[in-house]
Design a protein around this motif. Sequence first.
Motif, PDB file in Angstrom:
ATOM      1  N   GLY A  95      15.364  34.115 -43.057  1.00  0.00           N
ATOM      2  CA  GLY A  95      14.479  35.053 -43.496  1.00  0.00           C
ATOM      3  C   GLY A  95      14.781  36.312 -42.789  1.00  0.00           C
ATOM      4  N   PHE A  96      15.099  36.417 -41.536  1.00  0.00           N
ATOM      5  CA  PHE A  96      15.319  37.572 -40.727  1.00  0.00           C
ATOM      6  C   PHE A  96      16.479  38.345 -41.350  1.00  0.00           C
ATOM      7  N   ALA A 155      13.598  30.445 -40.414  1.00  0.00           N
ATOM      8  CA  ALA A 155      13.131  31.794 -40.016  1.00  0.00           C
ATOM      9  C   ALA A 155      14.423  32.602 -39.837  1.00  0.00           C
ATOM     10  N   GLY A 169       4.853  39.350 -37.995  1.00  0.00           N
ATOM     11  CA  GLY A 169       5.799  38.449 -38.408  1.00  0.00           C
ATOM     12  C   GLY A 169       6.173  37.707 -37.337  1.00  0.00           C
ATOM     13  N   THR A 170       6.171  38.109 -36.179  1.00  0.00           N
ATOM     14  CA  THR A 170       6.514  36.995 -34.865  1.00  0.00           C
ATOM     15  C   THR A 170       5.279  36.001 -34.866  1.00  0.00           C
ATOM     16  N   HIS A 190      13.942  31.843 -32.030  1.00  0.00           N
ATOM     17  CA  HIS A 190      14.200  31.267 -33.225  1.00  0.00           C
ATOM     18  C   HIS A 190      15.860  31.219 -33.193  1.00  0.00           C
ATOM     19  N   THR A 244      12.970  36.638 -33.088  1.00  0.00           N
ATOM     20  CA  THR A 244      14.497  36.399 -33.377  1.00  0.00           C
ATOM     21  C   THR A 244      15.124  35.763 -32.486  1.00  0.00           C
ATOM     22  N   TYR A 276       3.386  34.902 -37.274  1.00  0.00           N
ATOM     23  CA  TYR A 276       3.407  34.267 -38.579  1.00  0.00           C
ATOM     24  C   TYR A 276       4.410  33.333 -38.504  1.00  0.00           C
ATOM     25  N   ALA A 277       5.854  33.725 -38.153  1.00  0.00           N
ATOM     26  CA  ALA A 277       7.109  32.972 -37.959  1.00  0.00           C
ATOM     27  C   ALA A 277       7.019  31.883 -36.714  1.00  0.00           C
ATOM     28  N   PRO A 320      12.438  24.771 -38.885  1.00  0.00           N
ATOM     29  CA  PRO A 320      11.710  26.092 -39.008  1.00  0.00           C
ATOM     30  C   PRO A 320      12.482  27.224 -38.446  1.00  0.00           C
ATOM     31  N   SER A 321      13.192  26.983 -37.205  1.00  0.00           N
ATOM     32  CA  SER A 321      14.036  27.991 -36.736  1.00  0.00           C
ATOM     33  C   SER A 321      15.163  28.900 -37.794  1.00  0.00           C
TER      34      SER A 321
END
Length: 185
Positions: free
Chosen positions: A168-169, A165, A139-140, A150, A147, A142-143, A161-162
């Motif tokens: 999404g988190f 993300a 995930g890290t 971002h 956390t 891909y994103a 994008p952050s």
Amino acid sequence: MLEILRQPWPWYVSGAVIALVMILLLFFGKSFGFSSNFRTICAACGAGKHVPLFDFNWKTQIWNLLFLVGAVLGGAISSTVIASDQAVQISQATIQDLQALGFAPPQGLQPDELFGLETIFHLKNIWIMLGGGFLIGFGTRYAGGCTSGHAISGLSDLQWPSLVAVIGFFVGGLIMTHLLFPLIF
């Protein structure tokens, strides 16, 4: 002094310190994130000879490696020198939710049924840690960051994008907490 350090700090003190660090990083043109240290360590160990992702001048990221070392040393100091024997303070609703899943209220920082030394070598816990580590690593990557990178650095730099993300988190955390965690335990 140790008594002050052992107490929980108010959000406005922690928030101000994080804001100050971010202002300094933005001023010097740096971006914060722990996951980038993995790439830097791999590059320093010579992985750039085999994988193009790691082929960069890792010496420009020494400041971030020092931050990582400081975080690890800070964690070691806080767990030994300024450690408190007081259990983490969580809400009564959380205690009830944990008890419904078969966990006793934490006597330290986390439930012993999950993180105690006697349970860490159970096969189920090993699979959970391996699976979680894989998902976090994937995930890290891909994103495009972790956390902290971002949510703190990316959002303070107003990166779209952050924001996506971080949303999404939070959604993933809610799904894990309310759907998957009860199924796993």
